[in-house]
Design a protein around this motif. Structure first.
Motif, short mmCIF file in Angstrom:
data_model
loop_
_atom_site.label_atom_id
_atom_site.label_comp_id
_atom_site.label_asym_id
_atom_site.label_seq_id
_atom_site.Cartn_x
_atom_site.Cartn_y
_atom_site.Cartn_z
N TYR A 231 54.17 -12.93 31.30
CA TYR A 231 55.54 -12.84 31.82
C TYR A 231 56.48 -12.17 30.81
O TYR A 231 57.64 -12.56 30.66
N GLY A 232 55.96 -11.20 30.07
CA GLY A 232 56.81 -10.46 29.14
C GLY A 232 57.00 -11.11 27.79
O GLY A 232 57.75 -10.61 26.95
N ASN A 233 56.32 -12.24 27.53
CA ASN A 233 56.43 -12.93 26.25
C ASN A 233 55.08 -12.93 25.53
O ASN A 233 54.03 -13.08 26.16
N ASP A 234 55.11 -12.76 24.21
CA ASP A 234 53.90 -12.75 23.39
C ASP A 234 53.67 -14.13 22.79
O ASP A 234 54.60 -14.75 22.26
N TYR A 235 52.43 -14.60 22.86
CA TYR A 235 52.05 -15.89 22.30
C TYR A 235 50.85 -15.71 21.38
O TYR A 235 49.81 -15.19 21.80
N ASN A 236 51.00 -16.13 20.13
CA ASN A 236 49.88 -16.12 19.20
C ASN A 236 49.40 -17.55 19.05
O ASN A 236 50.04 -18.37 18.39
N LEU A 237 48.30 -17.85 19.69
CA LEU A 237 47.83 -19.23 19.84
C LEU A 237 46.76 -19.58 18.81
O LEU A 237 45.81 -18.82 18.60
N TYR A 238 46.95 -20.72 18.14
CA TYR A 238 45.87 -21.27 17.33
C TYR A 238 45.02 -22.14 18.23
O TYR A 238 45.53 -23.02 18.95
N THR A 239 43.72 -21.94 18.21
CA THR A 239 42.82 -22.78 19.01
C THR A 239 41.48 -22.92 18.32
O THR A 239 40.97 -21.96 17.72
N HIS A 240 40.93 -24.12 18.37
CA HIS A 240 39.58 -24.34 17.83
C HIS A 240 38.87 -25.41 18.66
O HIS A 240 39.49 -26.37 19.11
N SER A 241 37.59 -25.19 18.86
CA SER A 241 36.76 -26.14 19.59
C SER A 241 35.68 -26.68 18.64
O SER A 241 35.02 -25.90 17.94
N PHE A 242 35.53 -27.99 18.64
CA PHE A 242 34.51 -28.63 17.81
C PHE A 242 33.37 -29.11 18.69
O PHE A 242 33.50 -30.12 19.41
N LEU A 243 32.26 -28.40 18.65
CA LEU A 243 31.08 -28.81 19.40
C LEU A 243 30.49 -30.05 18.73
O LEU A 243 30.47 -30.16 17.50
N CYS A 244 30.00 -30.98 19.54
CA CYS A 244 29.43 -32.27 19.10
C CYS A 244 30.48 -33.32 18.81
O CYS A 244 30.15 -34.46 18.48
N TYR A 245 31.78 -32.97 18.94
CA TYR A 245 32.82 -33.95 18.66
C TYR A 245 33.54 -34.44 19.92
O TYR A 245 34.64 -34.99 19.84
N GLY A 246 32.92 -34.25 21.09
CA GLY A 246 33.35 -34.97 22.28
C GLY A 246 32.96 -36.43 22.09
O GLY A 246 32.11 -36.77 21.25
N LYS A 247 33.53 -37.32 22.89
CA LYS A 247 33.34 -38.75 22.62
C LYS A 247 31.89 -39.21 22.77
O LYS A 247 31.44 -40.09 22.02
N ASP A 248 31.13 -38.64 23.70
CA ASP A 248 29.74 -39.08 23.89
C ASP A 248 28.85 -38.63 22.73
O ASP A 248 28.03 -39.42 22.22
#
Length: 498
Positions: A231-248
């Motif tokens: 929508y005309g706005n720039d977003y620089n997103l920090y994101t990280h996924s930790f595999l094996c760190y879901g609750k199960d």
């Protein structure tokens, strides 16, 4: 008397036939304008387009149906969740030994989807299946089995009268980024250019953290950066996924830590006093998250009993995180860069379900209150816990002490939320009727429903335009009548020639 009336007619312009015609025509025009405006702005029956996304998670699969106004140009109408269906049984990754069944279990929910989408829209409705951490783990362990599962679900989905767009394995980064898009899209933050909300997602096999930080520009850790122009706005997103760190999977790692020496019995502080069960070593260690830690010479099974001690459980959970190494200015755990958390956060999926069980989602509770609530629950004898929660399945009930402890430790010790910043977290299930999660953001991205630039729009809404035109026309007619009347009066005052 008749001469007086004739004189009045001659002096009064309203008696002139052409004046009457003009005024009558003006009144008819005004009435016509009002009628046209009312009819034009009457509410019409809305036409919709639809999209279907299957969230193939590690513990289960959920099917979501989304709809948006069909009249919007380039499909930019607001998309909303219209229906959801949870597939019976575990996630599709559990069917590695019998992949055909991974497709068969989807049929019941897909039949529901057929009923919830008008038949004339079936052929134009796209269907997407996105698989997350459960399938990522299966792909690591047995890639051919993973391919067979995908083939089976594709064959099943292609039998339905929709536009099947394929099944694919989402990366952890995509899962986190699309979850962030969903939360901010539903909250109308993207279109209005408001300050965004961070996203915290906790599944069975992985967990994601995503937020916009003033101090993060992507240079220190480019692998954790995702850039959007929406929508005309720039977003620089920090994101990280930790595999094996879901609750199960985290629970597996906690049990693996306590059984490293291969003991025949363990007393686990993350389970209730009075809880006792025999568990197989082979089952515990059959996940890639713990398979390399399986103790040699261990017996076939071990006796698992509970102590119900929150503090000791936290000590066990902390062993899952490595805080000793960090080559960056800031880290979360395991040497992964993370800027300091800032702003508001929405926590969903297992975050919500766990905290909702403890009745801690209705308001922002102080962190100490949350810890005390979980500690009391963990210390409650197992028999009493079962009596107090007769409607909760035992396989879920038994895990809430660990889940609650793990969740709080992950947020505070690993992601570095403080007592103050913890109050900025809202545990959410739905936003304006739609589930929080990655699926809506995924569909919006694939269908290009969020434009990079704000859609062009006229200065005035259509209804406002019609209203202004109507007012101007009325004013013109009134002015015309006044002019004609004034002209008639001036003519009547002229001296008559005899």
């Amino acid at each position: 008397m008749s001469e007086q009336r004739a004189d009045m007619k001659e002096k009064n312009p309203w008696y002139k036939s052409w004046t009457v015609v003009i005024v009558g025509s003006a009144l008819i025009a005004i009435i016509a304008l009002v009628v046209v405006t009312v009819v034009q702005n009457m509410p019409l029956q809305q036409k919709y387009k639809y999209g279907v996304v299957l969230d193939a998670g590690s513990s289960h699969t959920t099917v979501f149906v989304y709809a948006w106004p069909a009249e919007k140009d380039n499909d930019t109408g607001r998309a909303e969740q219209k229906h959801s269906c949870t597939v019976k049984g575990p996630g599709i990754s559990s069917y590695a030994a019998m992949p055909w069944k991974a497709g068969q279990v989807l049929r019941e929910c897909m039949l529901e989807v057929e009923k919830n989408i008008p038949k004339k829209r079936h052929a134009q409705t796209p269907v997407y299946l996105g698989a997350t951490a459960g399938m990522r783990l299966l792909n690591m362990r047995n890639s051919s089995a993973s391919e067979e599962v995908f083939r089976a679900v594709s064959e099943t989905l292609q039998t339905f009268p929709f536009s099947y767009q394929g099944a694919r394995l989402l990366s952890g980064q995509e899962e986190g980024a699309f979850g962030w898009v969903t939360v901010n899209y539903l909250d109308d933050r993207l279109k209005q250019g408001l300050k965004t909300t961070g996203a915290l997602d906790l599944g069975g096999a992985s967990t994601q953290i995503s937020f916009v930080s003033k101090t993060f520009d992507g240079t220190e850790s480019p692998g954790n950066s995702v850039t959007f122009r929406l929508y005309g706005n720039d977003y620089n997103l920090y994101t990280h996924s930790f595999l094996c760190y879901g609750k199960d999977q985290a629970l597996r790692m906690a049990l693996a830590h306590q059984t490293q020496s291969g003991p025949p019995r363990i007393k686990d502080p993350c389970f209730h006093p009075g809880y006792a069960e025999m568990k197989d070593y082979s089952t515990l260690y059959d996940s890639p998250c713990v398979s390399d830690r399986k103790p040699q010479g261990a017996p076939a099974s071990f006796h698992h009993s509970g102590l119900g001690n929150f503090q000791q459980c936290q000590d066990v959970v902390r062993t899952l995180f490595n805080f000793s190494q960090c080559k960056y200015s800031h880290c979360s755990f395991n040497g992964v860069y993370q800027p300091t958390v800032e702003g508001l956060f929405g926590a969903f999926s297992a975050y919500y379900y766990t905290m909702n069980f403890f009745n801690l989602t209705t308001t922002s509770f102080p962190l100490d209150t949350v810890k005390e609530t979980i500690a009391r629950f963990c210390a409650t004898p197992w028999q009493e816990v079962k009596q107090q929660n007769p409607g909760t399945k035992l396989k879920y009930l038994v895990g809430y002490c660990f889940a609650g402890t793990y969740l709080i430790t992950l947020l505070t010790d690993a992601y570095n939320f403080t007592s103050e910043s913890y109050s900025n977290i809202t545990f959410i299930h739905k936003i304006k009727g739609s589930d929080a999660g990655w699926t809506l953001g995924y569909m919006l991205n694939l269908t290009n429903m969020i434009p990079a630039e704000s859609p062009a729009a006229p200065p005035l809404p259509y209804a406002g335009y019609v209203a202004i035109v109507t007012i101007i026309v009325v004013l013109l007619v009134v002015l015309l009548v006044l002019i004609v009347r004034g002209f008639g009066l001036s003519c009547s005052k002229r001296p008559r020639v005899v």
